[in-house]
Motif scaffolding. Structure first.
Motif, PDB file in Angstrom:
ATOM      1  N   LEU A  29       0.928  -1.138   0.221  1.00 15.00           N
ATOM      2  CA  LEU A  29       0.113   0.002  -0.051  1.00 15.00           C
ATOM      3  C   LEU A  29       0.866   1.360  -0.024  1.00 15.00           C
ATOM      4  O   LEU A  29       0.382   2.204  -0.630  1.00 15.00           O
ATOM      5  N   GLN A  30       1.916   1.420   0.712  1.00  9.41           N
ATOM      6  CA  GLN A  30       2.840   2.558   0.809  1.00  9.41           C
ATOM      7  C   GLN A  30       4.136   2.113   1.073  1.00  9.41           C
ATOM      8  O   GLN A  30       4.462   1.005   1.994  1.00  9.41           O
ATOM      9  N   GLU A  31       5.298   2.682   0.559  1.00 11.07           N
ATOM     10  CA  GLU A  31       6.523   2.167   0.981  1.00 11.07           C
ATOM     11  C   GLU A  31       7.465   3.586   1.017  1.00 11.07           C
ATOM     12  O   GLU A  31       7.367   4.436   0.464  1.00 11.07           O
ATOM     13  N   ASN A  32       8.223   3.674   2.278  1.00 12.38           N
ATOM     14  CA  ASN A  32       8.920   4.518   2.599  1.00 12.38           C
ATOM     15  C   ASN A  32      10.702   4.354   3.013  1.00 12.38           C
ATOM     16  O   ASN A  32      10.236   3.411   3.767  1.00 12.38           O
ATOM     17  N   VAL A  33      11.327   4.747   2.469  1.00 14.54           N
ATOM     18  CA  VAL A  33      12.704   4.452   2.649  1.00 14.54           C
ATOM     19  C   VAL A  33      13.361   5.586   3.379  1.00 14.54           C
ATOM     20  O   VAL A  33      13.512   6.620   2.668  1.00 14.54           O
ATOM     21  N   LEU A  34      13.922   5.466   4.625  1.00 11.75           N
ATOM     22  CA  LEU A  34      14.519   6.546   5.174  1.00 11.75           C
ATOM     23  C   LEU A  34      15.928   5.909   5.449  1.00 11.75           C
ATOM     24  O   LEU A  34      16.347   5.220   6.362  1.00 11.75           O
ATOM     25  N   GLN A  35      16.928   6.588   4.558  1.00 11.94           N
ATOM     26  CA  GLN A  35      18.336   6.012   4.752  1.00 11.94           C
ATOM     27  C   GLN A  35      18.466   4.464   4.375  1.00 11.94           C
ATOM     28  O   GLN A  35      18.094   4.040   3.455  1.00 11.94           O
ATOM     29  N   GLU A 232      -0.686   0.307 -11.113  1.00  9.35           N
ATOM     30  CA  GLU A 232       0.626   0.542 -10.921  1.00  9.35           C
ATOM     31  C   GLU A 232       1.252  -0.370 -11.874  1.00  9.35           C
ATOM     32  O   GLU A 232       2.264  -0.280 -12.590  1.00  9.35           O
ATOM     33  N   ASN A 233       0.647  -1.585 -12.528  1.00 11.33           N
ATOM     34  CA  ASN A 233       1.183  -2.596 -13.370  1.00 11.33           C
ATOM     35  C   ASN A 233       0.809  -2.074 -14.734  1.00 11.33           C
ATOM     36  O   ASN A 233       1.556  -2.668 -15.570  1.00 11.33           O
ATOM     37  N   GLN A 234      -0.240  -1.465 -15.116  1.00 12.94           N
ATOM     38  CA  GLN A 234      -0.607  -1.026 -16.379  1.00 12.94           C
ATOM     39  C   GLN A 234      -0.477   0.441 -17.012  1.00 12.94           C
ATOM     40  O   GLN A 234      -0.492   0.722 -18.140  1.00 12.94           O
ATOM     41  N   VAL A 235       0.028   1.365 -15.999  1.00 18.62           N
ATOM     42  CA  VAL A 235       0.460   2.621 -16.390  1.00 18.62           C
ATOM     43  C   VAL A 235       1.805   2.886 -16.297  1.00 18.62           C
ATOM     44  O   VAL A 235       2.454   3.177 -15.371  1.00 18.62           O
ATOM     45  N   PRO A 236       2.595   2.914 -17.430  1.00 15.73           N
ATOM     46  CA  PRO A 236       4.043   2.945 -17.237  1.00 15.73           C
ATOM     47  C   PRO A 236       4.477   4.326 -16.630  1.00 15.73           C
ATOM     48  O   PRO A 236       5.685   4.403 -15.968  1.00 15.73           O
ATOM     49  N   ILE A 242       7.934  10.658  -8.619  1.00 19.09           N
ATOM     50  CA  ILE A 242       8.965  10.915  -7.376  1.00 19.09           C
ATOM     51  C   ILE A 242       8.406  11.153  -6.397  1.00 19.09           C
ATOM     52  O   ILE A 242       8.637  11.042  -4.914  1.00 19.09           O
ATOM     53  N   SER A 243       6.976  11.554  -6.394  1.00 22.11           N
ATOM     54  CA  SER A 243       6.126  11.811  -5.029  1.00 22.11           C
ATOM     55  C   SER A 243       6.143  10.516  -4.348  1.00 22.11           C
ATOM     56  O   SER A 243       5.844   9.363  -5.107  1.00 22.11           O
ATOM     57  N   PRO A 244       5.927  10.557  -2.762  1.00 15.12           N
ATOM     58  CA  PRO A 244       5.614   9.566  -2.113  1.00 15.12           C
ATOM     59  C   PRO A 244       4.242   8.937  -2.524  1.00 15.12           C
ATOM     60  O   PRO A 244       3.312   9.942  -2.932  1.00 15.12           O
ATOM     61  N   THR A 245       4.062   7.580  -2.463  1.00 22.63           N
ATOM     62  CA  THR A 245       2.850   6.921  -2.871  1.00 22.63           C
ATOM     63  C   THR A 245       2.025   7.669  -4.000  1.00 22.63           C
ATOM     64  O   THR A 245       0.990   8.224  -3.812  1.00 22.63           O
ATOM     65  N   PRO A 246       2.704   7.406  -5.261  1.00 25.68           N
ATOM     66  CA  PRO A 246       2.064   7.843  -6.349  1.00 25.68           C
ATOM     67  C   PRO A 246       0.616   7.498  -6.681  1.00 25.68           C
ATOM     68  O   PRO A 246      -0.114   8.090  -7.243  1.00 25.68           O
ATOM     69  N   LYS A 257      -1.443  10.342  -8.878  1.00 30.63           N
ATOM     70  CA  LYS A 257      -0.669  11.675  -9.001  1.00 30.63           C
ATOM     71  C   LYS A 257      -0.070  11.739 -10.407  1.00 30.63           C
ATOM     72  O   LYS A 257       1.078  11.651 -10.660  1.00 30.63           O
ATOM     73  N   LEU A 258      -1.069  11.843 -11.298  1.00 33.31           N
ATOM     74  CA  LEU A 258      -0.898  12.123 -12.636  1.00 33.31           C
ATOM     75  C   LEU A 258      -1.448  13.333 -13.067  1.00 33.31           C
ATOM     76  O   LEU A 258      -2.797  13.393 -12.570  1.00 33.31           O
ATOM     77  N   ASP A 259      -1.138  13.940 -13.900  1.00 33.39           N
ATOM     78  CA  ASP A 259      -2.218  15.033 -14.346  1.00 33.39           C
ATOM     79  C   ASP A 259      -3.204  14.593 -15.128  1.00 33.39           C
ATOM     80  O   ASP A 259      -3.186  13.664 -16.123  1.00 33.39           O
TER      81      ASP A 259
END
Length: 303
Positions: A29-35, A232-236, A242-246, A257-259
């Motif tokens: 659902l959501q992934e955050n990498v902190l260092q 996520e699998n069908q829209v390249p 680059i925003s969190p949780t696109p 988070k697309l126009d």
């Protein structure tokens, strides 16, 4: 049925738990990498939770229940000025994220005092794009009661926070009220503050559970986590965000988070359970940065 969990651990060998989630038919659902640290919110079939816990233990990570994962919460403050932000509202936001919530801070344009406080139609529509709204108000009972017009016609569940004890019947438009969280010019680290935050978490969980039950009475054809995975699998273009949780999950849809003007047709053509997404959802322009807002239609609403 899925259980929402949070994995906290190192980045090293984290691909193993990602592969296990996929093998079990679960979703990230959501992934955050902190260092070198990884925070992963996931939805896992209930019968396979023990296997995820075993893998987390093997990787020296931790698993905790994330009851708010898969929802989007608006934290609303009367203004962005320092006497309303950043202390109480930001600490509320940070605390809810520990339980899997994806929240957005919204500061209203006119809120410096009872006489000038206000909310615009645009702000209402933006708030109503979320699953629930938490209004972080002040320290004076009469002031809070005089500001009910900020939320009395909001169409999603509203939780109000403030310092004094107030009967919920005195706050028309609010579903719940949590005291002990007024304007505090410091971080909420003292015992009474932590207890108030824990109470808020309990209230948010209850409100979300009620909303989930209401949705279950007439559910959409596909759950939002399945729609998120399909997009996520069908829209390249998703991989270039680059925003969190696109693709942000909500209880009854997703925010992409697309126009909107450029990608709405591509999103509408995503296949979900042998149907185009445009057939089972309303796809519209979000009030937030012209993103794409997908609201799933219930089974009874689809002809």
């Amino acid at each position: 049925m899925y259980e929402t969990l949070t994995y906290s651990g190192g980045v090293h060998k984290s691909e193993e738990i990602r592969e296990l989630i996929e093998d079990l038919g679960g979703f990230i659902l959501q992934e955050n990498v902190l260092q070198m640290d990884l925070i992963l919110n996931m939805a896992i079939p209930i019968d396979d939770v023990d296997r995820i816990k075993e893998k987390a233990k093997e990787l020296l990570g931790k698993i905790s229940v994330a009851p708010m994962a898969g929802c989007e919460i608006a934290i609303v403050s009367p203004t962005l000025a320092r006497h309303h932000l950043p202390h109480a509202a930001c600490d509320i936001s940070e605390y809810l994220r520990r339980f899997g919530a994806k929240d957005n801070m919204i500061g209203l344009a006119r809120g410096a005092g009872k006489g000038t406080a206000g909310i615009t139609e645009y702000e209402k529509r933006l708030i109503e794009e979320h699953d629930i709204a938490i209004y972080a108000l002040g320290s004076f009972k009469q002031c809070i009661m005089d500001k009910t017009f900020l939320f009395d016609d909001i169409d999603i569940p509203v939780i109000v926070t403030g310092a004094p004890e107030i009967d919920i019947n005195d706050l028309p438009g609010a579903d719940e009220y949590v005291s002990g969280l007024g304007r505090i010019p410091r971080r909420l680290k003292r015992g009474e503050n932590i207890r108030a935050l824990r109470k808020l978490v309990e209230v948010v969980e209850d409100v979300l559970d009620k909303k989930r039950k209401d949705i279950a009475l007439d559910p959409p054809l596909a759950p939002s986590i399945l729609v998120k995975n399909a997009i996520e699998n069908q829209v390249p273009a998703i991989s270039e965000i680059i925003s969190p949780t696109p693709v942000t999950s909500q209880l009854d849809g997703v925010r992409v988070k697309l126009d909107y003007d450029k990608y709405n047709e591509e999103i509408a053509n995503v296949m979900v359970n042998d149907k185009h997404l445009g057939e089972i959802a309303d796809i519209k322009k979000s009030q937030m940065y012209d993103y794409i807002l997908v609201k799933l239609l219930s089974e009874s609403a689809i002809v």
